[in-house]
Scaffold this active site. Structure first.
Site, PDB file in Angstrom:
ATOM      1  N   SER A   1      85.566  39.516  38.542  1.00  0.00           N
ATOM      2  CA  SER A   1      85.530  39.845  37.360  1.00  0.00           C
ATOM      3  C   SER A   1      84.041  40.971  37.205  1.00  0.00           C
ATOM      4  O   SER A   1      83.293  40.711  37.439  1.00  0.00           O
ATOM      5  CB  SER A   1      86.131  38.624  37.368  1.00  0.00           C
ATOM      6  OG  SER A   1      86.496  39.533  34.979  1.00  0.00           O
TER       7      SER A   1
ATOM      8  N   TYR B   1      85.070  30.500  33.281  1.00  0.00           N
ATOM      9  CA  TYR B   1      86.209  31.906  34.224  1.00  0.00           C
ATOM     10  C   TYR B   1      84.632  32.710  34.956  1.00  0.00           C
ATOM     11  O   TYR B   1      84.465  32.815  36.234  1.00  0.00           O
ATOM     12  CB  TYR B   1      86.900  32.001  33.517  1.00  0.00           C
ATOM     13  CG  TYR B   1      87.414  33.455  33.941  1.00  0.00           C
ATOM     14  CD1 TYR B   1      88.948  33.764  34.687  1.00  0.00           C
ATOM     15  CD2 TYR B   1      86.962  34.678  33.929  1.00  0.00           C
ATOM     16  CE1 TYR B   1      89.855  34.887  35.312  1.00  0.00           C
ATOM     17  CE2 TYR B   1      87.646  36.042  35.042  1.00  0.00           C
ATOM     18  CZ  TYR B   1      88.638  35.501  34.902  1.00  0.00           C
ATOM     19  OH  TYR B   1      89.233  37.218  36.276  1.00  0.00           O
TER      20      TYR B   1
HETATM   21  P1  NAD Z   1      98.821  37.691  37.774  1.00  0.00           P
HETATM   22  O1  NAD Z   1      98.993  35.872  37.196  1.00  0.00           O
HETATM   23  O2  NAD Z   1      99.787  37.993  37.774  1.00  0.00           O
HETATM   24  O3  NAD Z   1      98.203  36.299  39.133  1.00  0.00           O
HETATM   25  C1  NAD Z   1      97.190  35.778  39.541  1.00  0.00           C
HETATM   26  C2  NAD Z   1      97.659  34.707  41.388  1.00  0.00           C
HETATM   27  O4  NAD Z   1      97.531  33.846  41.643  1.00  0.00           O
HETATM   28  C3  NAD Z   1      99.475  34.718  41.077  1.00  0.00           C
HETATM   29  O5  NAD Z   1      99.892  35.130  42.247  1.00  0.00           O
HETATM   30  C4  NAD Z   1      99.658  33.466  41.137  1.00  0.00           C
HETATM   31  O6  NAD Z   1     100.923  32.852  41.244  1.00  0.00           O
HETATM   32  C5  NAD Z   1      98.398  32.450  41.987  1.00  0.00           C
HETATM   33  N1  NAD Z   1      97.901  31.278  42.094  1.00  0.00           N
HETATM   34  C6  NAD Z   1      97.513  31.071  40.343  1.00  0.00           C
HETATM   35  N2  NAD Z   1      97.347  29.463  40.518  1.00  0.00           N
HETATM   36  C7  NAD Z   1      97.298  29.025  42.518  1.00  0.00           C
HETATM   37  C8  NAD Z   1      97.361  28.196  42.906  1.00  0.00           C
HETATM   38  N3  NAD Z   1      96.495  26.852  42.860  1.00  0.00           N
HETATM   39  N4  NAD Z   1      97.360  28.892  43.972  1.00  0.00           N
HETATM   40  C9  NAD Z   1      98.272  29.400  44.639  1.00  0.00           C
HETATM   41  N5  NAD Z   1      97.985  30.505  44.184  1.00  0.00           N
HETATM   42  C10 NAD Z   1      97.848  30.622  42.688  1.00  0.00           C
HETATM   43  O7  NAD Z   1      97.062  37.390  37.123  1.00  0.00           O
HETATM   44  P2  NAD Z   1      96.066  38.654  38.040  1.00  0.00           P
HETATM   45  O8  NAD Z   1      95.617  39.786  36.433  1.00  0.00           O
HETATM   46  O9  NAD Z   1      96.854  39.432  38.987  1.00  0.00           O
HETATM   47  O10 NAD Z   1      94.835  37.768  38.106  1.00  0.00           O
HETATM   48  C11 NAD Z   1      94.767  38.517  39.925  1.00  0.00           C
HETATM   49  C12 NAD Z   1      92.205  37.989  39.868  1.00  0.00           C
HETATM   50  O11 NAD Z   1      91.984  38.783  39.008  1.00  0.00           O
HETATM   51  C13 NAD Z   1      92.997  36.630  39.347  1.00  0.00           C
HETATM   52  O12 NAD Z   1      91.120  35.891  40.385  1.00  0.00           O
HETATM   53  C14 NAD Z   1      91.674  36.805  38.363  1.00  0.00           C
HETATM   54  O13 NAD Z   1      91.108  36.381  37.666  1.00  0.00           O
HETATM   55  C15 NAD Z   1      91.255  38.395  38.346  1.00  0.00           C
HETATM   56  N6  NAD Z   1      90.808  39.365  37.491  1.00  0.00           N
HETATM   57  C16 NAD Z   1      92.058  40.118  37.043  1.00  0.00           C
HETATM   58  C17 NAD Z   1      91.842  40.619  35.253  1.00  0.00           C
HETATM   59  C18 NAD Z   1      92.825  41.522  34.688  1.00  0.00           C
HETATM   60  O14 NAD Z   1      92.751  42.134  33.769  1.00  0.00           O
HETATM   61  N7  NAD Z   1      94.374  41.061  35.323  1.00  0.00           N
HETATM   62  C19 NAD Z   1      90.274  40.915  35.327  1.00  0.00           C
HETATM   63  C20 NAD Z   1      89.282  41.001  36.370  1.00  0.00           C
HETATM   64  C21 NAD Z   1      89.966  40.139  37.809  1.00  0.00           C
END
Ligand code: NAD
Length: 257
Positions: A139, A152
């Protein structure tokens, strides 16, 4: 760019960025293994749809990334893992002196330790195949901080550090390890926060997006899941064979500030 014949395992890929990456990987010809902690018909249906759309093999394997043994079991069940994408992640926002211990433990486990377990299990498979890519979804918060997100930020900085270590351990092999550092991406996780924030600040949707969410994102635009997928496909390509141990920011200029 073709990844035909390669298999990508993407943790946390039944929604958001993980699903976007799975789709772009499949579009590039890779077989994909999808994952989350649930085991619903809908989860398996996503894999069926991807296989049909892109003419690749796609499977969904349930495994809870908060549990080390299940992280390792995911890779074992996949059987082959040329491209490992550590994406599963959760968030909790609270001041550190009020941060629930169970939330700290869950974030460290899912956002950071899962990548340790899956990488440890996947490297022997990559070595056997004579090729491999580890792609960690960190991130902008793996490179910089914000208040109230201590777990985080700690986990994402940890992932960036571990990425460098894995890259050095595999530097003389045809294996690379890198981290993608997204800024704000409009996933369901982020979309859900908009109505509450509109109420909290008495602002329109547009103002919340521009002046609250994207305050630190100079482009004032969300990054997209397709862009994350495209970056992952690039890191898996031959052009990226000498890119290892580094981070690629896809954050609209956030970390340039
Ligand atoms: P999201 O909630 O849409 O996706 C998260 C995914 O992780 C989902 O598929 C969920 O089912 C899965 N998950 C959660 N707990 C779990 C567990 N215990 N076991 C297996 N799977 C699990 O969120 P996102 O925004 O797509 O985030 C995905 C990644 O990207 C994360 O690591 C997040 O930190 C990172 N990220 C997101 C953003 C953003 O703005 N959306 C920015 C920077 C980084």
């Amino acid at each position: 760019m073709t990844l035909r014949g390669k298999t990508a395992v993407i943790t946390g890929s039944n929604s958001g960025i993980g699903l976007g990456i799975a789709q772009e990987m499949a579009k590039a010809g890779a077989n994909v293994v999808l994952n989350s902690f649930t085991d619903r018909d809908d989860d398996h249906a996503i894999a069926v749809e991807i296989a049909k759309t892109h003419g690749v093999e796609a499977r969904y394997i349930q495994a809870d990334m908060s549990k080390g043994d299940q992280c390792r079991a995911l890779i074992e069940k996949a059987g082959v893992c040329d491209i490992l994408i550590n994406n599963a992640g959760i968030q909790h926002v609270a001041p550190i002196d009020d941060f629930p211990v169970e939330k700290w433990d869950a974030i460290i486990a899912i956002n950071m330790s899962s990548a340790f377990h899956t990488t440890a299990a996947a490297l022997p498979l990559m070595r056997k195949a004579g090729w491999g890519r580890v792609i960690n979804i960190a991130s902008a918060h793996g490179l910089t901080a914000s208040p109230f997100k201590s777990a985080y930020i700690a986990a994402k900085h940890g992932v960036v550090g571990m990425t460098k270590s894995v890259a050095l351990e595999t530097a003389q092999e045809p294996i690379t390890a890198n981290a993608i550092c997204p800024g704000y991406v409009l996933t369901p996780l982020v979309e859900e926060q908009i109505p509450d924030t509109m109420r909290e600040y008495d602002m329109s949707r547009e103002d919340v997006i521009k002046n609250v969410m994207l305050k630190r994102q100079p482009s004032k635009e969300f990054a997209t899941v397709e862009q994350m997928g495209g970056t992952a496909v690039f890191l898996a390509s031959d052009a990226a064979a000498q890119i290892t141990g580094t981070t690629i920011s896809v954050d609209g200029g956030w970390t340039a500030l």
